[in-house]
Design a protein around this motif. Structure first.
Motif, mmCIF file in Angstrom:
data_model
loop_
_atom_site.group_PDB
_atom_site.id
_atom_site.type_symbol
_atom_site.label_atom_id
_atom_site.label_comp_id
_atom_site.label_asym_id
_atom_site.label_seq_id
_atom_site.Cartn_x
_atom_site.Cartn_y
_atom_site.Cartn_z
ATOM 1 N N TYR A 93 -63.616 73.076 23.313
ATOM 2 C CA TYR A 93 -63.024 72.129 22.386
ATOM 3 C C TYR A 93 -61.670 71.678 22.921
ATOM 4 C CZ TYR A 93 -66.579 73.140 18.886
ATOM 5 O OH TYR A 93 -67.776 73.258 18.210
ATOM 6 N N TYR A 94 -61.459 70.365 22.919
ATOM 7 C CA TYR A 94 -60.242 69.783 23.471
ATOM 8 C C TYR A 94 -59.444 69.068 22.393
ATOM 9 C CZ TYR A 94 -62.456 70.500 28.008
ATOM 10 O OH TYR A 94 -63.064 71.049 29.118
ATOM 11 N N CYS A 95 -58.156 69.319 22.361
ATOM 12 C CA CYS A 95 -57.246 68.610 21.480
ATOM 13 C C CYS A 95 -56.851 67.290 22.127
ATOM 14 C CB CYS A 95 -56.005 69.463 21.210
ATOM 15 S SG CYS A 95 -54.807 68.707 20.096
ATOM 16 N N ASN A 96 -56.854 66.223 21.337
ATOM 17 C CA ASN A 96 -56.489 64.898 21.825
ATOM 18 C C ASN A 96 -55.506 64.244 20.864
ATOM 19 O OD1 ASN A 96 -57.380 61.740 21.309
ATOM 20 N ND2 ASN A 96 -57.124 62.240 23.486
ATOM 21 N N ALA A 97 -54.468 63.633 21.413
ATOM 22 C CA ALA A 97 -53.467 62.932 20.617
ATOM 23 C C ALA A 97 -53.339 61.499 21.092
ATOM 24 C CB ALA A 97 -52.114 63.634 20.690
ATOM 25 N N ASP A 98 -53.391 60.567 20.155
ATOM 26 C CA ASP A 98 -53.213 59.150 20.440
ATOM 27 C C ASP A 98 -51.772 58.795 20.110
ATOM 28 O OD1 ASP A 98 -54.744 56.048 19.176
ATOM 29 O OD2 ASP A 98 -53.348 56.439 20.817
ATOM 30 N N ALA A 99 -50.951 58.584 21.140
ATOM 31 C CA ALA A 99 -49.548 58.237 20.956
ATOM 32 C C ALA A 99 -49.431 56.728 20.861
ATOM 33 C CB ALA A 99 -48.691 58.791 22.091
ATOM 34 N N ASP A 100 -49.592 56.221 19.652
ATOM 35 C CA ASP A 100 -49.608 54.769 19.438
ATOM 36 C C ASP A 100 -48.766 54.369 18.234
ATOM 37 O OD1 ASP A 100 -52.119 52.225 18.768
ATOM 38 O OD2 ASP A 100 -50.395 52.176 20.121
ATOM 39 N N ALA A 101 -47.774 55.153 17.897
ATOM 40 C CA ALA A 101 -46.908 54.833 16.773
ATOM 41 C C ALA A 101 -45.940 53.717 17.143
ATOM 42 C CB ALA A 101 -46.147 56.071 16.315
ATOM 43 N N LEU A 102 -45.317 53.117 16.132
ATOM 44 C CA LEU A 102 -44.379 52.016 16.340
ATOM 45 C C LEU A 102 -43.251 52.428 17.274
ATOM 46 C CD1 LEU A 102 -43.602 49.116 15.495
ATOM 47 C CD2 LEU A 102 -42.255 50.130 13.644
ATOM 48 N N CYS A 104 -43.617 53.213 20.443
ATOM 49 C CA CYS A 104 -44.095 54.117 21.479
ATOM 50 C C CYS A 104 -45.075 53.405 22.399
ATOM 51 C CB CYS A 104 -44.774 55.338 20.862
ATOM 52 S SG CYS A 104 -43.726 56.303 19.761
ATOM 53 N N VAL A 105 -45.102 53.817 23.652
ATOM 54 C CA VAL A 105 -46.083 53.312 24.602
ATOM 55 C C VAL A 105 -47.420 53.985 24.322
ATOM 56 C CG1 VAL A 105 -46.721 53.132 27.029
ATOM 57 C CG2 VAL A 105 -44.328 52.881 26.343
ATOM 58 N N ARG A 106 -48.487 53.176 24.226
ATOM 59 C CA ARG A 106 -49.788 53.731 23.906
ATOM 60 C C ARG A 106 -50.298 54.607 25.049
ATOM 61 N NH1 ARG A 106 -54.300 53.462 20.820
ATOM 62 N NH2 ARG A 106 -56.280 53.725 21.935
ATOM 63 N N THR A 107 -50.547 55.867 24.752
ATOM 64 C CA THR A 107 -51.041 56.827 25.721
ATOM 65 C C THR A 107 -51.849 57.903 25.010
ATOM 66 O OG1 THR A 107 -49.043 56.501 27.076
ATOM 67 C CG2 THR A 107 -50.433 58.389 27.609
ATOM 68 N N ASP A 108 -52.949 58.318 25.627
ATOM 69 C CA ASP A 108 -53.734 59.436 25.126
ATOM 70 C C ASP A 108 -53.358 60.701 25.886
ATOM 71 O OD1 ASP A 108 -56.744 57.479 24.615
ATOM 72 O OD2 ASP A 108 -55.168 58.030 23.204
ATOM 73 N N TYR A 109 -53.200 61.793 25.152
ATOM 74 C CA TYR A 109 -52.873 63.083 25.751
ATOM 75 C C TYR A 109 -53.963 64.090 25.426
ATOM 76 C CZ TYR A 109 -48.202 61.106 26.350
ATOM 77 O OH TYR A 109 -47.143 60.311 26.708
ATOM 78 N N TRP A 110 -54.202 65.000 26.367
ATOM 79 C CA TRP A 110 -55.254 66.005 26.225
ATOM 80 C C TRP A 110 -54.715 67.396 26.488
ATOM 81 C CZ3 TRP A 110 -60.236 64.782 24.735
ATOM 82 C CH2 TRP A 110 -60.568 63.427 24.753
#
Length: 120
Positions: A93-102, A104-110
């Motif tokens: 199981y992998y945790c994923n975060a979508d950094a797309d808040a106002l 912020c530069v849009r980036t996915d982290y794992w």
């Protein structure tokens, strides 16, 4: 940047429970949505559950009624409570975060992943 670390995986018997944790550090204010993915052998990668900044949740049909996603903003930690576990839940199981808040530069982290094994 955001750094994610998963924990809580392990070996459990069918019908048992586990609680996965995903601790976030760095620019956590940038996270708009955070969730869990898995890919079982012979199957496509699946979004298991997610929770948004506004509190909206999503669950895959295969886990509805069994898994519950939650977060503790003070601790910058997201949890996945897994009940009534089945052998088919076995995978990493992998945790994923979508950094797309106002602002912020849009980036996915794992995260690095945590192994869940359901077996008797």
């Amino acid at each position: 940047q955001v750094h994610l670390v998963e924990s809580g995986g392990g070996l459990v018997q069918p019908g048992g429970s586990l609680r996965l944790s995903c601790a976030a550090s760095g620019d956590t204010i940038c996270i708009s949505t955070i969730g869990w993915y898995r890919q079982a052998p012979g199957k496509e990668r699946e979004l298991v559950a997610s929770i948004s900044f506004g509190g909206s949740t999503y669950y895959a049909d295969s886990v509805k009624g069994r898994f519950t996603i939650s977060r503790d903003n003070a601790k910058n930690t997201m949890y996945l409570q897994m009940n009534s576990l089945k052998p088919e839940d076995t995978t990493v199981y992998y945790c994923n975060a979508d950094a797309d808040a106002l602002g912020c530069v849009r980036t996915d982290y794992w995260g690095q992943g945590t192994q869940v094994t359901v077996s008797s």
